[in-house]
Every structure is written in C-alpha cells, then in structure tokens.
Design a protein around this motif. Structure first.
Motif, PDB file in Angstrom:
ATOM      1  N   GLU A 168       0.881  12.243   7.251  1.00 51.56           N
ATOM      2  CA  GLU A 168      -0.386  12.040   7.988  1.00 51.56           C
ATOM      3  C   GLU A 168      -1.462  11.953   6.887  1.00 51.56           C
ATOM      4  OE1 GLU A 168      -3.962  12.868   9.229  1.00 51.56           O
ATOM      5  OE2 GLU A 168      -3.156  14.644   8.385  1.00 51.56           O
ATOM      6  N   ILE A 169      -1.408  12.915   5.979  1.00 53.97           N
ATOM      7  CA  ILE A 169      -2.717  12.755   5.006  1.00 53.97           C
ATOM      8  C   ILE A 169      -2.657  11.574   4.262  1.00 53.97           C
ATOM      9  CG2 ILE A 169      -3.505  13.968   2.843  1.00 53.97           C
ATOM     10  CD1 ILE A 169      -2.212  16.617   3.832  1.00 53.97           C
ATOM     11  N   ALA A 170      -1.652  11.053   4.092  1.00 47.68           N
ATOM     12  CA  ALA A 170      -1.735   9.886   3.193  1.00 47.68           C
ATOM     13  C   ALA A 170      -2.112   8.664   3.937  1.00 47.68           C
ATOM     14  CB  ALA A 170      -0.287   9.556   2.565  1.00 47.68           C
ATOM     15  N   MET A 171      -1.721   8.551   5.385  1.00 51.18           N
ATOM     16  CA  MET A 171      -2.208   7.429   5.857  1.00 51.18           C
ATOM     17  C   MET A 171      -3.659   7.578   6.477  1.00 51.18           C
ATOM     18  SD  MET A 171      -2.662   4.635   7.616  1.00 51.18           S
ATOM     19  CE  MET A 171      -0.968   3.825   7.283  1.00 51.18           C
ATOM     20  N   GLU A 172      -4.116   8.866   6.536  1.00 49.04           N
ATOM     21  CA  GLU A 172      -5.478   9.079   7.177  1.00 49.04           C
ATOM     22  C   GLU A 172      -6.632   8.822   6.296  1.00 49.04           C
ATOM     23  OE1 GLU A 172      -8.633  12.975   7.965  1.00 49.04           O
ATOM     24  OE2 GLU A 172      -6.268  13.183   8.307  1.00 49.04           O
ATOM     25  N   HIS A 173      -6.301   8.908   4.927  1.00 48.32           N
ATOM     26  CA  HIS A 173      -7.047   8.171   3.756  1.00 48.32           C
ATOM     27  C   HIS A 173      -7.040   6.814   3.292  1.00 48.32           C
ATOM     28  CE1 HIS A 173      -8.837  12.070   4.238  1.00 48.32           C
ATOM     29  NE2 HIS A 173      -7.536  12.645   4.067  1.00 48.32           N
ATOM     30  N   HIS A 174      -5.905   5.924   4.284  1.00 48.24           N
ATOM     31  CA  HIS A 174      -6.118   4.652   3.937  1.00 48.24           C
ATOM     32  C   HIS A 174      -6.468   3.979   5.244  1.00 48.24           C
ATOM     33  CE1 HIS A 174      -3.089   5.321   0.567  1.00 48.24           C
ATOM     34  NE2 HIS A 174      -3.708   4.537   0.271  1.00 48.24           N
ATOM     35  N   LEU A 175      -6.952   4.746   6.319  1.00 44.57           N
ATOM     36  CA  LEU A 175      -7.515   3.965   7.706  1.00 44.57           C
ATOM     37  C   LEU A 175      -8.509   3.059   7.218  1.00 44.57           C
ATOM     38  CD1 LEU A 175      -7.659   6.863  10.071  1.00 44.57           C
ATOM     39  CD2 LEU A 175      -5.794   5.091   9.985  1.00 44.57           C
ATOM     40  N   GLY A 176      -8.323   1.774   7.904  1.00 49.93           N
ATOM     41  CA  GLY A 176      -9.393   0.927   7.582  1.00 49.93           C
ATOM     42  C   GLY A 176      -9.447  -0.063   6.430  1.00 49.93           C
ATOM     43  N   LEU A 177      -8.223   0.069   5.540  1.00 50.34           N
ATOM     44  CA  LEU A 177      -8.036  -0.642   4.378  1.00 50.34           C
ATOM     45  C   LEU A 177      -7.782  -2.171   4.871  1.00 50.34           C
ATOM     46  CD1 LEU A 177      -7.862  -0.425   1.413  1.00 50.34           C
ATOM     47  CD2 LEU A 177      -5.538  -0.082   1.750  1.00 50.34           C
ATOM     48  N   THR A 178      -8.545  -2.916   4.253  1.00 52.59           N
ATOM     49  CA  THR A 178      -8.497  -4.380   4.725  1.00 52.59           C
ATOM     50  C   THR A 178      -7.329  -5.280   3.802  1.00 52.59           C
ATOM     51  OG1 THR A 178     -10.205  -5.000   3.145  1.00 52.59           O
ATOM     52  CG2 THR A 178     -10.813  -4.597   5.574  1.00 52.59           C
ATOM     53  N   CYS A 179      -7.122  -6.142   4.112  1.00 48.97           N
ATOM     54  CA  CYS A 179      -6.221  -7.238   3.517  1.00 48.97           C
ATOM     55  C   CYS A 179      -7.018  -8.504   3.050  1.00 48.97           C
ATOM     56  CB  CYS A 179      -4.932  -7.426   4.216  1.00 48.97           C
ATOM     57  SG  CYS A 179      -3.500  -8.493   3.381  1.00 48.97           S
ATOM     58  N   ASP A 180      -7.308  -8.418   1.971  1.00 45.12           N
ATOM     59  CA  ASP A 180      -8.410  -9.582   1.328  1.00 45.12           C
ATOM     60  C   ASP A 180      -7.792 -10.099  -0.075  1.00 45.12           C
ATOM     61  OD1 ASP A 180      -8.972  -7.170   0.260  1.00 45.12           O
ATOM     62  OD2 ASP A 180     -10.934  -7.315   0.392  1.00 45.12           O
ATOM     63  N   PRO A 181      -6.643 -10.604   0.115  1.00 40.36           N
ATOM     64  CA  PRO A 181      -6.078 -11.174  -1.298  1.00 40.36           C
ATOM     65  C   PRO A 181      -6.711 -12.281  -1.830  1.00 40.36           C
ATOM     66  CG  PRO A 181      -4.672 -11.652   0.523  1.00 40.36           C
ATOM     67  CD  PRO A 181      -5.657 -11.066   1.291  1.00 40.36           C
ATOM     68  N   VAL A 182      -7.323 -12.349  -3.087  1.00 41.27           N
ATOM     69  CA  VAL A 182      -8.053 -13.591  -3.708  1.00 41.27           C
ATOM     70  C   VAL A 182      -7.011 -14.307  -3.988  1.00 41.27           C
ATOM     71  CG1 VAL A 182      -9.196 -14.128  -5.852  1.00 41.27           C
ATOM     72  CG2 VAL A 182      -9.421 -11.706  -4.778  1.00 41.27           C
ATOM     73  N   ASN A 183      -7.480 -15.771  -3.413  1.00 39.83           N
ATOM     74  CA  ASN A 183      -6.820 -16.938  -3.399  1.00 39.83           C
ATOM     75  C   ASN A 183      -5.377 -16.781  -2.562  1.00 39.83           C
ATOM     76  OD1 ASN A 183      -8.150 -18.340  -5.008  1.00 39.83           O
ATOM     77  ND2 ASN A 183      -7.730 -17.112  -6.850  1.00 39.83           N
ATOM     78  N   GLY A 184      -5.182 -15.862  -1.536  1.00 38.91           N
ATOM     79  CA  GLY A 184      -4.016 -15.555  -0.861  1.00 38.91           C
ATOM     80  C   GLY A 184      -3.076 -15.200  -1.735  1.00 38.91           C
ATOM     81  N   GLN A 185      -3.124 -14.652  -2.765  1.00 36.70           N
ATOM     82  CA  GLN A 185      -2.102 -14.258  -3.593  1.00 36.70           C
ATOM     83  C   GLN A 185      -1.902 -12.688  -3.698  1.00 36.70           C
ATOM     84  OE1 GLN A 185      -3.453 -16.821  -7.225  1.00 36.70           O
ATOM     85  NE2 GLN A 185      -1.215 -17.582  -7.211  1.00 36.70           N
ATOM     86  N   VAL A 186      -0.811 -12.026  -4.094  1.00 37.68           N
ATOM     87  CA  VAL A 186      -0.745 -10.745  -4.360  1.00 37.68           C
ATOM     88  C   VAL A 186      -0.981 -10.245  -5.679  1.00 37.68           C
ATOM     89  CG1 VAL A 186       0.665 -10.115  -2.323  1.00 37.68           C
ATOM     90  CG2 VAL A 186       1.750 -10.990  -4.332  1.00 37.68           C
ATOM     91  N   GLN A 187      -2.122 -10.637  -6.115  1.00 40.72           N
ATOM     92  CA  GLN A 187      -2.646 -10.024  -7.498  1.00 40.72           C
ATOM     93  C   GLN A 187      -3.999  -9.212  -7.335  1.00 40.72           C
ATOM     94  OE1 GLN A 187      -2.558 -13.224 -10.520  1.00 40.72           O
ATOM     95  NE2 GLN A 187      -1.123 -14.277  -9.165  1.00 40.72           N
ATOM     96  N   ILE A 188      -4.924  -9.801  -6.887  1.00 41.31           N
ATOM     97  CA  ILE A 188      -6.238  -9.072  -6.843  1.00 41.31           C
ATOM     98  C   ILE A 188      -6.412  -8.816  -5.170  1.00 41.31           C
ATOM     99  CG2 ILE A 188      -8.660  -8.653  -7.147  1.00 41.31           C
ATOM    100  CD1 ILE A 188      -8.225 -10.603  -9.504  1.00 41.31           C
ATOM    101  N   PRO A 189      -6.407  -7.595  -4.632  1.00 42.95           N
ATOM    102  CA  PRO A 189      -6.526  -6.236  -5.122  1.00 42.95           C
ATOM    103  C   PRO A 189      -5.069  -5.608  -5.403  1.00 42.95           C
ATOM    104  CG  PRO A 189      -6.996  -5.900  -2.883  1.00 42.95           C
ATOM    105  CD  PRO A 189      -6.841  -7.281  -3.311  1.00 42.95           C
TER     106      PRO A 189
END
Length: 448
Positions: free
Chosen positions: A365-386
């Motif tokens: 629970e602790i681990a997920m609670e502090h990832h709530l709201g994390l967006t998926c915004d990959p630069v150029n659609g690649q899994v590099q940044i971020p």
C-alpha cells in the motif's frame, strides 16, 4: 480470474509489454485463427490497423516490428533478439511476410482514433484477392495480455481452478487467518504448475532471465534507439561501483547506486529491444530485479525457496491491481506500471524479512500510495525518458516502503491496500488522456 506468477512474470522482448509484446501475441493469434479455419493457405494479403495509443506511440515502441514478427510465426519468449532487425527489414523491403513455406503481402496503418473497448486496439483483416477471408479485433490490455473483441464482450468462464480464490486484499487476508499468505499462494501455484518442482523451475527460469538482462545491461555501451537516443549509463556506473575504494565523492551512496545500477541496466536493455521479463510490464521491468539483487547483495544470499516466496507474493499483489484496476499505462498512466511494480517489489521484499501478512500488505500500500497520479508521457513514444530512471526511483521507493512497513503498527494503518487500488483506478480514469501513454502531454511535449 486467478493471475499467478506465469501471468505477471512473462519472458519476452522490449521495449513495451502493451505495444510490443501484446501486438506480437495478437498477430500470432490471428495467424492461429486462420490456420484453425483452414484459411491460411488462401491468404494473399493481411491488413493491420493500429488504433489509439498503439498508433500514437507505436513507432517508438516498435509496434509495427512486433506485428511483422507475430505474423511471421515468432513469439515474444523465443524470437531470436539479434535477428529481429534483419527479419523486419527483409519484410519491409519486400512488403511480404514469410511464414513457413507461405508468403503474403501485408500493410500496417497507424490510426490515432481509439476503438470503443480499450486504448490499445488492433484490427486484422485477411484477404484473398478482393475477397475478405477473416476480420478480427484484438486489444492489448497491458502486461502482454491480449483480449479479442469477443472476449471483451463475453468473458470466458474461468477454467483455471485453484484451492484459494480471492478478489481483493481483504479476501486474501481473511483466507490466511491461520497461515502465511505465501503458504496459501504456493498451494495455488502448485495447482497451476502441477508440482512444486515445476513451480521452482519456472521461478528460476524467470530469475535467471532477469539476472542475464542485468548482466548484459551492465556491460553494454553506446546509444539507445533514435530519435531519443539516450546514451547508456549502466556500464559507466558499474565501473565506478566495482572498486568502492576509488569512488568519487558524488556517487558515495553505495547501496542506493547499486540499486540504481540494477534497475537502469534492465531498463536500458528493454529500451534497446532486448530480452526481459514483464514485472508486471516491460516499462517497469527493472524494479523487481533491482530489489531482489539489493537483498541478495546487501542482506542475505537468495535461496530457491526465498525466490519462490518472493515471486508468489509479488505476483499476487500485481494480480490484485490487474483484477481491480489496471496495469496498462494507456489506461491508467504510469502508476499502473511503475507504481504496481514498486508495490509488488515492496510486498515481496517484506515477505523475505518474514514479516506478518498485515505488514506485507502495508508495504504494498505504501509503495503505491506514493505513485498515485503518475503520468505516462514517454518522449518520442520511447521507453527512455523518463522510463529508465523511473525504474530506479521506484525500486528505491519499494525498499523504503518495506523499511517503513516493518516498523508500522498494523492496528494504526489508515489506508488499506484495497483502498489504494481503488484510488489508483479512479485517478487513472480521471487522468486526461494525453497523460496516458499517448506522448501528447508532459515531458513528451516539452523535451525536444
């Protein structure tokens, strides 16, 4: 529906479970359906439409490569990684798929409009001349899972029977009033795998694949695929850490940097299209191995039994998120990938410390609670940044979540795991679509 170790931890290739692994599986299923209907030999052309997020970030995630490989008869676990580029290049140059002794044309279209049932939709249509032979719609729903339109509209009756069924964390805790959660889950996994020996073999196969990925990543240099083309950093970090007496002051946080190394080396291999294990997705594949290798290096050497216990616990946590929310970045943002991975790793690590059932769920629970709201915004659609650094951050968060859980009084816990799963689901649904793996918002539009 019971999701176990073999569902949460699948061996495949990078860079994405939803955009590479899933589409390859879907293409293979379409070929299998043509064979089942005795239509494959009549096929002259297959047209493929990639919809929604598969279109918006598909090229960066090599979705077209995955479709070509799947139509050519390859699957994610066994496709020869070093030959992918030549296989795909040959197909694109000839505009034909070679499948055993058959050959047919193919066409892949990227269509940004999403299909009705999910953000990751694929339409396959096979033709013999102008005659349509077969049309099928599939959805890649995260973590390498694929559903046909029919399966979405009329879910199959569960045919996988396990001794202990549970729908949420509260159910699981109630089932374990007189035993450890891991004991119950091992019984379930034995029912799935057939024996404890088969279960251990699968766990060791997964673990050895993870370690091989880390080893490759720590020893490779150069740049990741264009256009983002991030320079690999794992080998440089490894060279510093191998000789701790000569460490520069700025990287003196030894244990944390080893965790960073394990996560980054895995995530870099995934970004390069290498062999990885979903945990629960490709985009989050570095979190679990980093936490396990941290324990192995700094706490105690892992035994086979330790690994079984870690993987049954962590996969059960992942299954709770999959059943009651989502593990697809295109559906709920990166909280459904990195956040779930951190939650899985925290729970598994807490199990290794022989903590109570309640403490295991608190860590998750602790681990997920502090990832709530994390967006998926990959630069150029690649899994590099971020994505690469995110794996390292989430691994450290998992370890810290375990540390906090181990000294927490369960009676005073204010937020349950079921509540945080529900919060994650609602947050993901409320999230603007541009922050859900479309590369239309956040870092993806400000980093050039």
């Amino acid at each position: 529906m019971y999701f176990g170790i073999a569902d949460m931890y699948k061996i495949g290739i990078g860079p994405s479970s939803s955009h590479t692994f899933g589409p390859m599986v879907a293409a293979g299923r379409f070929i299998d359906e043509l064979k089942r209907l005795d239509l494959l030999s009549a096929v002259k052309e297959i047209r493929v439409e990639l919809h929604g997020s598969l279109s918006l970030t598909g090229k960066g995630h090599l979705t077209d490569y995955a479709v070509i490989l799947g139509l050519s008869g390859y699957n994610p676990e066994s496709v020869p990684v070093d030959e992918i580029e030549s296989i795909v290049s040959k197909a694109k140059e000839s505009k034909k798929i070679e499948y055993n002794d058959l050959s047919f044309k193919f066409k892949i279209e990227f269509i940004d409009e999403k299909l009705p049932l999910h953000e990751n939709g694929i339409v396959f249509t096979a033709f013999s001349g102008s005659k349509e032979l077969l049309n099928k719609v599939y959805y890649s729903v995260g973590g390498g899972f694929v559903k046909s339109q029919e399966e979405f509209e009329k879910p199959a009756i569960e045919d996988r029977h396990v001794p202990y069924e549970f729908k949420n964390a509260d159910d699981l805790l109630k089932l374990c009033s007189d035993k450890r959660i891991s004991e119950l889950l091992i019984e379930n996994e034995i029912a799935v795998h057939g024996s404890i020996d088969n279960l251990k073999r699968y766990v060791l196969k997964v673990w050895n694949t993870m370690r091989d990925t880390v080893e490759r990543g720590m020893n490779r240099e150069g740049y990741l695929p264009k256009p983002t083309a991030v320079k690999r950093r794992a080998k440089r970090l490894y060279s510093f850490l191998k000789d701790s007496d000569k460490l520069n002051q700025e990287i003196a946080m030894i244990k944390m940097n080893w965790v960073n190394l394990f996560a980054i080396s895995t995530a870099e291999e995934n970004a390069a299209g290498g062999r990885v294990v979903t945990a629960p997705t490709n985009g989050s594949c570095g979190v679990v191995p980093a936490v396990l290798l941290y324990y192995d290096k700094f706490i105690k050497k892992l035994t086979d039994d330790d690994l079984v216990h870690f993987f049954v616990i962590s996969s059960a946590i992942g299954s709770l998120f999959k059943m009651n929310a989502s593990i697809a970045g295109a559906e709920v943002g990166c909280q459904g990938e990195i956040g779930v991975a951190s939650s899985m790793a925290a729970a598994g690590l807490t199990e290794l410390f022989n903590a109570s059932n309640e403490h295991i769920l608190i860590a998750a629970e602790i681990a997920m609670e502090h990832h709530l709201g994390l967006t998926c915004d990959p630069v150029n659609g690649q899994v590099q940044i971020p994505c690469i650094e995110r794996n390292a951050i989430a691994a450290v968060t998992a370890i810290n979540s375990t540390a906090m859980a181990l000294v927490r009084d369960p009676a005073n816990a204010k937020v349950s795991l079921d509540e945080v799963i529900e919060a994650m689901k609602l947050t993901g649904k409320d999230m603007d679509p541009k922050y859900r793996e479309t590369s239309c918002g956040g870092l993806a539009v400000v980093v050039l």
